[in-house]
Write a protein that holds these residues in place. Structure first.
Motif, PDB file in Angstrom:
ATOM      1  N   ILE A 193      19.517  11.754  12.027  1.00 18.22           N
ATOM      2  CA  ILE A 193      19.371  12.194  13.377  1.00 18.22           C
ATOM      3  C   ILE A 193      20.360  13.544  13.698  1.00 18.22           C
ATOM      4  O   ILE A 193      20.375  14.269  14.090  1.00 18.22           O
ATOM      5  CB  ILE A 193      19.254  11.381  14.255  1.00 18.22           C
ATOM      6  N   ARG A 194      21.585  13.285  13.322  1.00 11.62           N
ATOM      7  CA  ARG A 194      22.810  14.006  13.501  1.00 11.62           C
ATOM      8  C   ARG A 194      22.553  15.102  12.634  1.00 11.62           C
ATOM      9  O   ARG A 194      22.787  16.401  13.086  1.00 11.62           O
ATOM     10  CB  ARG A 194      24.012  13.413  13.050  1.00 11.62           C
ATOM     11  N   ASN A 195      21.947  15.056  11.418  1.00 10.51           N
ATOM     12  CA  ASN A 195      22.020  16.196  10.495  1.00 10.51           C
ATOM     13  C   ASN A 195      20.859  17.064  11.003  1.00 10.51           C
ATOM     14  O   ASN A 195      20.840  18.188  10.988  1.00 10.51           O
ATOM     15  CB  ASN A 195      21.680  15.647   9.019  1.00 10.51           C
ATOM     16  N   ASP A 196      19.434  16.296  11.542  1.00  9.56           N
ATOM     17  CA  ASP A 196      18.267  17.133  12.016  1.00  9.56           C
ATOM     18  C   ASP A 196      18.953  17.878  13.315  1.00  9.56           C
ATOM     19  O   ASP A 196      18.472  19.081  13.389  1.00  9.56           O
ATOM     20  CB  ASP A 196      17.524  16.121  12.601  1.00  9.56           C
ATOM     21  N   LEU A 197      19.870  17.506  14.016  1.00  8.93           N
ATOM     22  CA  LEU A 197      20.472  18.299  15.197  1.00  8.93           C
ATOM     23  C   LEU A 197      21.315  19.330  14.859  1.00  8.93           C
ATOM     24  O   LEU A 197      21.167  20.474  15.337  1.00  8.93           O
ATOM     25  CB  LEU A 197      20.939  17.096  16.543  1.00  8.93           C
ATOM     26  N   TRP A 198      21.930  19.029  13.854  1.00  7.23           N
ATOM     27  CA  TRP A 198      22.745  20.195  13.315  1.00  7.23           C
ATOM     28  C   TRP A 198      22.193  21.302  12.853  1.00  7.23           C
ATOM     29  O   TRP A 198      22.139  22.685  13.145  1.00  7.23           O
ATOM     30  CB  TRP A 198      23.860  19.608  12.416  1.00  7.23           C
ATOM     31  N   VAL A 199      21.113  20.802  11.851  1.00  9.41           N
ATOM     32  CA  VAL A 199      20.258  22.055  11.432  1.00  9.41           C
ATOM     33  C   VAL A 199      19.337  22.879  12.392  1.00  9.41           C
ATOM     34  O   VAL A 199      19.479  24.136  12.324  1.00  9.41           O
ATOM     35  CB  VAL A 199      19.196  21.148  10.390  1.00  9.41           C
ATOM     36  N   MET A 245       0.950  -1.410  -0.157  1.00  4.21           N
ATOM     37  CA  MET A 245      -0.083  -0.007   0.015  1.00  4.21           C
ATOM     38  C   MET A 245       1.012   1.506  -0.015  1.00  4.21           C
ATOM     39  O   MET A 245       1.217   1.600   1.054  1.00  4.21           O
ATOM     40  CB  MET A 245      -0.868   0.073   1.195  1.00  4.21           C
ATOM     41  N   GLY A 246       1.209   1.944  -1.117  1.00  8.93           N
ATOM     42  CA  GLY A 246       1.996   2.909  -1.203  1.00  8.93           C
ATOM     43  C   GLY A 246       3.331   2.877  -0.892  1.00  8.93           C
ATOM     44  O   GLY A 246       4.018   1.574  -0.821  1.00  8.93           O
ATOM     45  N   GLU A 247       4.186   3.853  -0.858  1.00  4.45           N
ATOM     46  CA  GLU A 247       5.813   3.808  -0.819  1.00  4.45           C
ATOM     47  C   GLU A 247       6.017   3.517   0.679  1.00  4.45           C
ATOM     48  O   GLU A 247       5.312   3.685   1.713  1.00  4.45           O
ATOM     49  CB  GLU A 247       6.296   5.096  -0.915  1.00  4.45           C
ATOM     50  N   LYS A 248       6.902   2.762   0.776  1.00  2.00           N
ATOM     51  CA  LYS A 248       7.627   2.391   2.288  1.00  2.00           C
ATOM     52  C   LYS A 248       8.063   3.398   2.735  1.00  2.00           C
ATOM     53  O   LYS A 248       9.085   3.830   2.205  1.00  2.00           O
ATOM     54  CB  LYS A 248       8.662   0.916   2.085  1.00  2.00           C
ATOM     55  N   GLU A 249       7.870   3.855   3.795  1.00  3.85           N
ATOM     56  CA  GLU A 249       8.528   4.993   4.619  1.00  3.85           C
ATOM     57  C   GLU A 249       9.675   4.581   5.147  1.00  3.85           C
ATOM     58  O   GLU A 249      10.148   3.424   5.985  1.00  3.85           O
ATOM     59  CB  GLU A 249       7.611   5.248   5.736  1.00  3.85           C
ATOM     60  N   GLU A 250      10.869   5.514   4.857  1.00  6.32           N
ATOM     61  CA  GLU A 250      12.157   5.140   5.441  1.00  6.32           C
ATOM     62  C   GLU A 250      12.287   5.374   6.800  1.00  6.32           C
ATOM     63  O   GLU A 250      12.064   6.733   7.066  1.00  6.32           O
ATOM     64  CB  GLU A 250      13.129   5.927   4.355  1.00  6.32           C
ATOM     65  N   LEU A 251      13.161   4.674   7.653  1.00  2.00           N
ATOM     66  CA  LEU A 251      13.192   5.103   8.830  1.00  2.00           C
ATOM     67  C   LEU A 251      14.536   5.870   8.988  1.00  2.00           C
ATOM     68  O   LEU A 251      15.646   5.922   8.196  1.00  2.00           O
ATOM     69  CB  LEU A 251      13.526   3.977   9.848  1.00  2.00           C
ATOM     70  N   GLU A 252      14.556   6.969   9.884  1.00  3.18           N
ATOM     71  CA  GLU A 252      15.637   7.876  10.180  1.00  3.18           C
ATOM     72  C   GLU A 252      16.911   6.921  10.830  1.00  3.18           C
ATOM     73  O   GLU A 252      16.688   6.074  11.468  1.00  3.18           O
ATOM     74  CB  GLU A 252      15.533   9.163  10.940  1.00  3.18           C
ATOM     75  N   MET A 257      24.802  16.773   4.627  1.00  2.81           N
ATOM     76  CA  MET A 257      25.585  15.511   4.858  1.00  2.81           C
ATOM     77  C   MET A 257      26.619  15.673   5.499  1.00  2.81           C
ATOM     78  O   MET A 257      27.263  16.682   5.639  1.00  2.81           O
ATOM     79  CB  MET A 257      25.622  15.038   3.266  1.00  2.81           C
ATOM     80  N   ASP A 258      26.522  14.983   6.837  1.00  5.84           N
ATOM     81  CA  ASP A 258      27.656  14.895   7.579  1.00  5.84           C
ATOM     82  C   ASP A 258      27.802  16.412   8.092  1.00  5.84           C
ATOM     83  O   ASP A 258      29.072  16.758   8.399  1.00  5.84           O
ATOM     84  CB  ASP A 258      29.060  14.536   7.047  1.00  5.84           C
ATOM     85  N   LYS A 259      26.654  17.013   8.714  1.00  2.05           N
ATOM     86  CA  LYS A 259      26.699  18.186   9.193  1.00  2.05           C
ATOM     87  C   LYS A 259      27.128  19.374   8.113  1.00  2.05           C
ATOM     88  O   LYS A 259      27.807  20.254   9.016  1.00  2.05           O
ATOM     89  CB  LYS A 259      27.183  18.271  10.687  1.00  2.05           C
ATOM     90  N   ASP A 260      27.248  19.371   7.088  1.00  2.66           N
ATOM     91  CA  ASP A 260      27.662  20.409   6.128  1.00  2.66           C
ATOM     92  C   ASP A 260      26.472  20.299   5.048  1.00  2.66           C
ATOM     93  O   ASP A 260      26.115  19.369   4.575  1.00  2.66           O
ATOM     94  CB  ASP A 260      29.086  19.753   5.571  1.00  2.66           C
ATOM     95  N   VAL A 261      26.440  21.612   4.481  1.00  3.45           N
ATOM     96  CA  VAL A 261      25.561  21.957   3.584  1.00  3.45           C
ATOM     97  C   VAL A 261      26.329  21.510   2.131  1.00  3.45           C
ATOM     98  O   VAL A 261      27.092  22.150   1.875  1.00  3.45           O
ATOM     99  CB  VAL A 261      25.074  23.397   3.340  1.00  3.45           C
ATOM    100  N   ARG A 285      26.282   7.604   0.448  1.00  3.71           N
ATOM    101  CA  ARG A 285      25.884   8.227   1.597  1.00  3.71           C
ATOM    102  C   ARG A 285      24.713   8.844   1.809  1.00  3.71           C
ATOM    103  O   ARG A 285      24.199   9.322   0.911  1.00  3.71           O
ATOM    104  CB  ARG A 285      27.184   9.134   2.319  1.00  3.71           C
ATOM    105  N   ARG A 286      24.006   9.051   2.908  1.00  3.03           N
ATOM    106  CA  ARG A 286      22.849   9.425   3.198  1.00  3.03           C
ATOM    107  C   ARG A 286      23.026  11.101   3.419  1.00  3.03           C
ATOM    108  O   ARG A 286      23.908  11.680   3.671  1.00  3.03           O
ATOM    109  CB  ARG A 286      22.227   8.777   4.345  1.00  3.03           C
ATOM    110  N   PHE A 287      22.100  11.702   2.840  1.00  7.44           N
ATOM    111  CA  PHE A 287      22.016  13.096   2.831  1.00  7.44           C
ATOM    112  C   PHE A 287      20.428  13.477   3.329  1.00  7.44           C
ATOM    113  O   PHE A 287      19.733  12.759   3.326  1.00  7.44           O
ATOM    114  CB  PHE A 287      22.427  13.801   1.682  1.00  7.44           C
TER     115      PHE A 287
END
Length: 77
Positions: free
Chosen positions: A13-19, A1-8, A38-42, A63-65
């Motif tokens: 989480i590190r990027n979210d906190l840095w932002v 049913m629809g797209e599979k939601e990606e888990l963080e 990515m890796d706490k950098d724009v 790598r994830r961004f």
């Protein structure tokens, strides 16, 4: 049913906190723009989410961004 939601993962989480910690400065530097972090950098920015995501994919490879939209700063210059 629809797209599979990606888990963080830890990188997301590190990027979210840095932002969050740098939000006001990022809004000042990239008002009304999408940014890829990515890796706490724009690593890419622009007005088109699709273009920013594509450029970030080229830079990141496997790598994830994370993508964020920066509102204009409410603080006076």
């Amino acid at each position: 049913m629809g797209e599979k939601e990606e888990l963080e993962d830890d990188a997301d989480i590190r990027n979210d906190l840095w932002v969050k910690e740098n939000y006001v400065g990022l809004c000042d530097e990239f008002p009304n723009q999408w940014i890829a972090v990515m890796d706490k950098d724009v690593v890419a920015s622009g007005i088109s989410k699709r273009q920013v995501g594509k450029k970030a994919e080229e830079i990141a490879g496997e790598r994830r961004f994370s993508l964020y939209f920066m509102e204009p700063s409410a603080l006076p210059p």
